[in-house]
Design a protein around this motif. Structure first.
Motif, mmCIF file in Angstrom:
data_model
loop_
_atom_site.group_PDB
_atom_site.id
_atom_site.type_symbol
_atom_site.label_atom_id
_atom_site.label_comp_id
_atom_site.label_asym_id
_atom_site.label_seq_id
_atom_site.Cartn_x
_atom_site.Cartn_y
_atom_site.Cartn_z
ATOM 1 N N CYS A 50 22.489 -17.007 -57.518
ATOM 2 C CA CYS A 50 22.769 -17.553 -56.082
ATOM 3 C C CYS A 50 23.754 -17.123 -55.520
ATOM 4 C CB CYS A 50 22.388 -19.040 -56.173
ATOM 5 S SG CYS A 50 20.845 -19.554 -56.482
ATOM 6 N N PHE A 51 25.001 -16.925 -56.085
ATOM 7 C CA PHE A 51 26.206 -16.824 -55.695
ATOM 8 C C PHE A 51 26.661 -15.307 -55.644
ATOM 9 C CE2 PHE A 51 27.261 -21.253 -56.924
ATOM 10 C CZ PHE A 51 27.104 -21.730 -55.804
ATOM 11 N N SER A 52 25.812 -14.438 -56.097
ATOM 12 C CA SER A 52 26.146 -12.997 -56.502
ATOM 13 C C SER A 52 25.956 -12.243 -55.174
ATOM 14 C CB SER A 52 25.246 -12.252 -57.500
ATOM 15 O OG SER A 52 24.117 -12.357 -57.097
ATOM 16 N N ALA A 53 25.671 -12.849 -54.070
ATOM 17 C CA ALA A 53 25.350 -11.835 -52.804
ATOM 18 C C ALA A 53 26.647 -11.625 -51.928
ATOM 19 C CB ALA A 53 24.240 -12.377 -52.069
ATOM 20 N N CYS A 54 27.755 -12.444 -52.164
ATOM 21 C CA CYS A 54 28.730 -12.377 -51.035
ATOM 22 C C CYS A 54 30.217 -12.861 -51.648
ATOM 23 C CB CYS A 54 28.489 -12.993 -49.791
ATOM 24 S SG CYS A 54 28.236 -14.710 -50.009
ATOM 25 N N SER A 55 31.304 -12.362 -51.000
ATOM 26 C CA SER A 55 32.572 -12.885 -51.302
ATOM 27 C C SER A 55 32.741 -12.536 -52.649
ATOM 28 C CB SER A 55 32.647 -14.319 -51.102
ATOM 29 O OG SER A 55 32.792 -14.701 -49.487
ATOM 30 N N GLY A 56 33.728 -13.505 -53.259
ATOM 31 C CA GLY A 56 34.229 -13.152 -54.731
ATOM 32 C C GLY A 56 32.868 -12.805 -55.555
ATOM 33 N N ASN A 57 32.844 -12.024 -56.495
ATOM 34 C CA ASN A 57 31.858 -11.518 -57.446
ATOM 35 C C ASN A 57 31.848 -12.370 -58.484
ATOM 36 O OD1 ASN A 57 29.880 -10.348 -58.964
ATOM 37 N ND2 ASN A 57 30.786 -8.298 -58.318
#
Length: 133
Positions: A16-23
């Motif tokens: 879910c969190f891999s698409a933007c900002s900090g990787n």
């Protein structure tokens, strides 16, 4: 069953969190046993930092994160310092791209043993209060 649920939750958060900002896409979450905290307590602290890293650490890639261990810091001292009931310290490694993150980090570098300090009061969620070396 609980470990499987935690693993699935970790995988879901990473996707879910891999698409933007900090990787945080390929972060390795190392398991460290504790006599102070349950695995759920540690996982909650780790996920707190992963969410924040994803939101606020643009230009950086989190490569590893884990509980620093029961003997790492005086958790009671840290809890008192931040007026909380409990404190936990996590360690991580992350890479910084050519942008230097927010400009305060060295471009094209790797930071190892980066500390994250989180605190909470009984019945509340972990709150990130400090980080660095």
């Amino acid at each position: 069953m609980k470990k499987i649920f935690c693993l699935l939750l970790c995988c879901l958060m990473i996707v879910c969190f891999s698409a933007c900002s900090g990787n945080i896409k390929d972060v390795k979450i190392k398991t460290v046993e504790s006599n102070i905290y349950s695995q759920e307590d540690i996982d909650d602290a780790i996920h707190t930092i992963m969410r924040e890293f994803h939101q606020d650490w643009s230009g950086c890639k989190l490569t590893e994160i884990y509980y620093a261990g029961d003997e790492y810091e005086d958790n009671q001292f840290l809890a008192e310092r931040y007026n909380a009931d409990e404190a936990i310290v996590l360690l991580s490694s992350f890479d910084v791209d050519s942008s230097g993150g927010d400009g305060s980090l060295n471009p094209n570098s790797t930071y190892d043993n980066w500390n994250w300090i989180l605190v909470r009061n009984k019945g509340e969620k972990w709150k990130h209060v400090d980080h660095g070396y």
